[in-house]
Motif scaffolding. Structure first.
Motif: not given
Length: 286
Positions: A142-161
């Motif tokens: 939520d904090s990062m979503a406010k960052a100027t220049g951010l276009a979109a999110f993606s994620y690395g699921f294996l690293d998260l797991c």
């Protein structure tokens, strides 16, 4: 393409990219093949795909490739996945980006802070995709979503797991994955970002499983998917095509709405109102 968070027109343009194909920075000969596969975006990977001792050589080769393509006027804009913020490789990657102003954009690996996204944008002037690969990063979206220049999110699921101690390939992992997708979808919508991009599907020989995955994230409202092999591109694109039945129904909805002007009516016994009309417009626009 420059990008400022909250610009709806550029969000729509950005969101048209459904297939994001990785190419290791140590195999630049594969870039042309990646574009030939029909991928909407090609990502040259300077992070996980390159050993620490090979990163400097990979940067030099990429800069030479970029200069050569520009000189021949054959350059096609590529995205660059850079190393996590705060590392020596991160600052060297940013210096490289400054020497390659025609990049399409940057993927920031292991993003965890809004300030890092804004730093990348300020230095490069390029749109940033934040790759979330840790519990800390997920907690801070939520904090990062406010960052100027951010276009979109993606994620690395294996690293998260690994970070969350989730067992990959289990029903529990599927539950966690869908919760993560839900969080990204809501946060992205609220902050007027492009819809999130789904993580990789690791078995590039499993076409049936890949199709099932594409149907899942596309029905949830995500915009695209990270791909690790050219053969995945066509499968993803085909799986995203609406059925003839769905298209025909959407056409009938719009035709009846434009003919009658009524806000509520029936087609084939199904009640049609504003949300169905809007969904039909979106389907036909695709």
């Amino acid at each position: 393409m420059s990008f400022v968070s909250g610009n709806n027109n550029k969000v729509e343009i950005f969101a048209q990219n459904s297939t994001w194909l990785f190419v290791p920075a140590t195999r630049l000969d594969r870039i042309e093949k990646a574009f030939a596969s029909g991928a909407a975006a090609v990502i040259v990977d300077l992070e996980d795909a390159v050993a620490q001792e090979d990163k400097a050589q990979a940067r030099e080769a990429l800069k030479n490739y970029y200069d050569d393509q520009n000189e021949k006027h054959t350059y096609q804009p590529i995205w660059l996945r850079i190393n996590r913020a705060g590392t020596e490789a991160f600052f060297e990657d940013l210096a490289l980006c400054q020497q390659m102003p025609k990049l399409a954009g940057v993927l920031l690996a292991k993003a965890e802070q809004a300030g890092d996204i804004e730093h990348v944008y300020q230095v490069t002037g390029l749109p940033v995709i934040a790759l979330i690969e840790s519990a800390t990063g997920l907690y801070q979206i939520d904090s990062m979503a406010k960052a100027t220049g951010l276009a979109a999110f993606s994620y690395g699921f294996l690293d998260l797991c690994n970070d969350l101690r989730v067992q990959v390939g289990t029903p529990s992992a599927d539950l966690i994955a869908n919760q993560i997708r839900y969080q990204f979808i809501v946060v992205s919508k609220v902050h007027k970002l492009a819809p999130p991009i789904d993580t990789i599907y690791p078995d590039f020989n499993d076409e049936v499983g890949l199709r099932t995955r594409v149907q899942l994230w596309s029905q949830m409202g995500m915009s695209g998917m990270l791909c690790i092999h050219p053969k995945q591109v066509a499968t993803v694109q085909q799986a995203l095509q609406p059925t003839d039945k769905a298209l025909e129904f959407a056409k009938r909805v719009i035709e009846e709405y434009e003919r009658s002007g009524q806000a509520v009516f029936k087609i084939e016994g199904e009640m049609v109102d504003a949300p169905v009309i809007e969904r039909s417009r979106q389907l036909l626009a695709q």
